[in-house]
Design an enzyme around this catalytic site. Structure first.
Site, mmCIF file in Angstrom:
data_model
loop_
_atom_site.group_PDB
_atom_site.id
_atom_site.type_symbol
_atom_site.label_atom_id
_atom_site.label_comp_id
_atom_site.label_asym_id
_atom_site.label_seq_id
_atom_site.Cartn_x
_atom_site.Cartn_y
_atom_site.Cartn_z
ATOM 1 N N ARG A 93 0.824 -1.215 0.000
ATOM 2 C CA ARG A 93 0.000 0.000 0.000
ATOM 3 C C ARG A 93 0.858 1.266 0.000
ATOM 4 O O ARG A 93 0.413 2.329 0.421
ATOM 5 C CB ARG A 93 -0.890 0.013 1.221
ATOM 6 N N ASP A 125 -6.531 -3.516 0.863
ATOM 7 C CA ASP A 125 -7.123 -2.518 -0.036
ATOM 8 C C ASP A 125 -6.116 -1.473 -0.516
ATOM 9 O O ASP A 125 -6.463 -0.566 -1.265
ATOM 10 C CB ASP A 125 -8.315 -1.822 0.643
ATOM 11 N N ASP A 252 10.653 -7.326 8.367
ATOM 12 C CA ASP A 252 10.322 -6.461 7.227
ATOM 13 C C ASP A 252 10.085 -5.025 7.684
ATOM 14 O O ASP A 252 9.942 -4.127 6.855
ATOM 15 C CB ASP A 252 9.086 -6.985 6.489
ATOM 16 N N ASN A 253 10.022 -4.802 8.986
ATOM 17 C CA ASN A 253 9.866 -3.435 9.484
ATOM 18 C C ASN A 253 11.171 -2.884 10.039
ATOM 19 O O ASN A 253 11.176 -1.839 10.700
ATOM 20 C CB ASN A 253 8.783 -3.393 10.571
HETATM 21 P P1 AMP Z 1 2.661 -3.424 8.109
HETATM 22 O O1 AMP Z 1 1.952 -4.167 9.196
HETATM 23 O O2 AMP Z 1 2.082 -2.083 7.813
HETATM 24 O O3 AMP Z 1 4.126 -3.388 8.305
HETATM 25 O O4 AMP Z 1 2.401 -4.279 6.781
HETATM 26 C C1 AMP Z 1 2.763 -5.629 6.586
HETATM 27 C C2 AMP Z 1 2.521 -5.996 5.150
HETATM 28 O O5 AMP Z 1 1.130 -5.885 4.835
HETATM 29 C C3 AMP Z 1 3.248 -5.126 4.140
HETATM 30 O O6 AMP Z 1 3.571 -5.932 3.034
HETATM 31 C C4 AMP Z 1 2.192 -4.100 3.783
HETATM 32 O O7 AMP Z 1 2.413 -3.511 2.540
HETATM 33 C C5 AMP Z 1 0.937 -4.932 3.792
HETATM 34 N N1 AMP Z 1 -0.265 -4.153 4.077
HETATM 35 C C6 AMP Z 1 -0.610 -3.584 5.260
HETATM 36 N N2 AMP Z 1 -1.792 -2.949 5.155
HETATM 37 C C7 AMP Z 1 -2.204 -3.089 3.885
HETATM 38 C C8 AMP Z 1 -3.356 -2.656 3.150
HETATM 39 N N3 AMP Z 1 -4.310 -1.947 3.729
HETATM 40 N N4 AMP Z 1 -3.426 -3.007 1.854
HETATM 41 C C9 AMP Z 1 -2.464 -3.735 1.279
HETATM 42 N N5 AMP Z 1 -1.379 -4.182 1.895
HETATM 43 C C10 AMP Z 1 -1.238 -3.865 3.189
HETATM 44 MG MG MG Z 2 5.648 -2.955 7.355
#
Ligand code: AMP
Ligand code: MG
Length: 486
Positions: A93, A125, A252-253
């Site tokens: 996203r 989304d 990944d973070n």
């Molecule tokens: P995060 O928890 O934000 O570090 O995201 C973990 C993974 O989920 C990453 O690959 C993000 O790009 C993906 N991701 C998180 N939220 C969304 C979203 N609303 N739509 C698509 N991908 C998402």
């Molecule tokens: Mg992330």
């Protein structure tokens, strides 16, 4: 000072090609309006602060317009999430719009978070909600002001585009800046898919663009790993010293640059609690406050594994072994300063540990304790702070030892106060403060978030008239549940 149309791009990551990222155009959000912008972040791009008021600003950062030189790309990566390997993540996203070259010769990645679906969106989304965008904005600029290495945030743009989470919310976009968006998970992706040629290309890109000094070492990849270990040791020491809980330390973070990255359900401690879990979805407490130290080391081990095609395992292991001692040295140094100590004494570590043990289970506000400790002479300050401790006898013994320790250093109270206030913030980004400005912003009132951002940009200054932002949380604000959903 530049205008938005004057930016110069040099998209080095995009040039690595399709094995590393995919071309995707941003999907605009409706009726964009600027919520808040950081003039300090704008300055990194040499942007005139007045540009934030232009109509094109909100349009650019809501996906409606794009610079001709921008090359929007979704990056591919994988990573360990809560200890399990997820073979395919990537920018689901967010898009890397391009790299801006500033007048000082620095490259800054422009990353638009919430820019719509990409090949890596899985079931998502592709959107980010206003709430989480404001939270990331505030934290990025606040950690920077606290002296904690972090990605930066240029602005948040709100919209009327609806988004469904636990309830209906609205879509927003955050413009994130960082010298690089490469994560530990980038290396893991190419390692576990056995694309060793691309792994090497990624390594060479990082070495030449971000770690050029490592290229002069006999083993550049080992030197790179050492840099990442060293930077993380310092970063995590700062988190622990200032009570910052990241909440989702998946690999990944984790930024390869050793900066705070990918803010989610983070929190600063209010009352000190070593076992604090800020992420409501973290049932086992894997990412609890005190676990951040071993987890950082665990993530570094995961990165080291992905470097085994280039470096002997024993050498990686030895370098990884530097993490804890380096962390401890940084942490001790920071905590000594927070206590106002000028010199190092071998009893300091125990003095700090005993203080934290006394704070545990008491109702001691972690930020305000240190600020007040520096406000007046030790005797008076300690007498005032005493009331919040549960074990009063234990506190009195500690206070006597601390006073003796301070007395062993020759220093005026005035100098001590100035020195302590320069490292002990008066203002910290408390979850309840963020929640208040989010509630207002969701009603279309952006004045509170702008004011909070301004106050938190100068966390060590007194700022008369804004004292309410230094208050401890009200009852409702103590147990806010922040989930991963964003
Ligand atoms: P995060 O928890 O934000 O570090 O995201 C973990 C993974 O989920 C990453 O690959 C993000 O790009 C993906 N991701 C998180 N939220 C969304 C979203 N609303 N739509 C698509 N991908 C998402
Ligand atoms: Mg992330």
């Amino acid at each position: 000072m530049k205008s938005l149309t004057d930016l110069t791009f040099d998209n080095r990551f995009a040039r690595l090609g399709d094995a590393f990222s995919t071309h995707v155009l941003p999907e605009p959000i409706a009726e964009p309006r600027l919520v808040v912008a950081s003039t300090a972040a704008m300055a990194l791009l040499d942007l005139d602060p007045r540009e934030a008021d232009s109509e094109v600003f909100a349009q650019l950062f809501a996906g409606h317009k794009l610079w001709n030189e921008a090359e929007p790309r979704a990056m591919v990566y994988s990573g360990h999430q809560f200890g399990s390997y997820n073979p395919r993540l990537g920018d689901g996203r967010g898009l890397l719009l391009g790299e801006v070259l500033n007048d000082a010769g620095e490259h800054w990645d422009l990353h638009l978070k919430g820019a719509g679906q990409t090949p890596y969106s899985r079931m998502g989304d592709g959107r980010a909600v206003l709430r989480s965008s404001i939270r990331e904005f505030l934290a990025s600029e606040h950690l920077q002001a606290l002296g904690i290495a972090t990605s930066r945030a240029l602005c948040v743009t709100a919209s009327s585009t609806p988004v469904w989470r636990e309830r209906q919310e609205s879509a927003a976009m955050l413009l994130r800046l960082a010298p690089s968006h490469v994560r530990f998970g980038h290396f893991e992706y190419f390692y576990y898919t056995q694309q060793h040629e691309q792994l090497k290309q990624l390594g060479e890109h990082l070495l030449s663009c971000h770690f050029p000094a490592c290229l002069e070492q006999a083993e550049p990849y080992l030197a790179l790993f050492r840099q990442v270990v060293e930077r993380n040791a310092e970063l995590i020491a700062r988190w622990q010293a200032y009570g910052f809980c990241h909440g989702v330390m998946n690999s990944d973070n984790m930024s390869i640059l050793g900066i705070t990255f990918d803010y989610g359900p983070y929190a600063f401690l209010d009352d000190f609690d070593a076992n604090f879990i800020c992420n409501h979805s973290d049932d086992s407490g894997r990412y609890s406050f005190s676990n951040q130290v071993p987890i950082a080391q665990w993530n570094l081990a995961a990165l080291g594994q992905a470097l085994t095609p280039f470096v002997e395992v024993d050498a990686l292991r030895e370098t990884l072994g530097l993490f804890l001692p380096l962390y401890q040295a940084h942490y001790l140094d920071l905590m000594r300063r927070r206590l106002g100590l000028l010199t190092a004494d071998e009893t300091d570590e125990a003095l700090i540990q005993r203080l934290l043990q006394l704070m545990q289970g008491s109702a001691v506000d972690y930020t305000n304790f240190f600020r007040e400790l520096g406000d007046s002479a030790p005797q008076q300050a300690l007498a005032r702070l005493r009331d919040d401790f549960r074990d009063l006898a234990g506190f009195d013994t500690w206070a006597a030892d601390y006073r003796a320790r301070v007395a062993s250093e020759t220093d005026s109270q005035e100098a001590r106060r100035t020195r302590m206030h320069a490292v002990n913030p008066k203002y910290i980004l408390r979850n309840y403060l963020a929640q208040q400005v989010i509630d207002a912003a969701e009603q279309g009132d952006y004045a509170p978030v702008r004011e909070l951002h301004a106050v938190l940009s100068r966390p060590f200054d007194e700022q008369p008239g804004f004292e309410r932002y230094a208050e401890r949380p009200p009852e409702w604000g103590k147990h806010l549940e922040i989930s991963c959903s964003s």
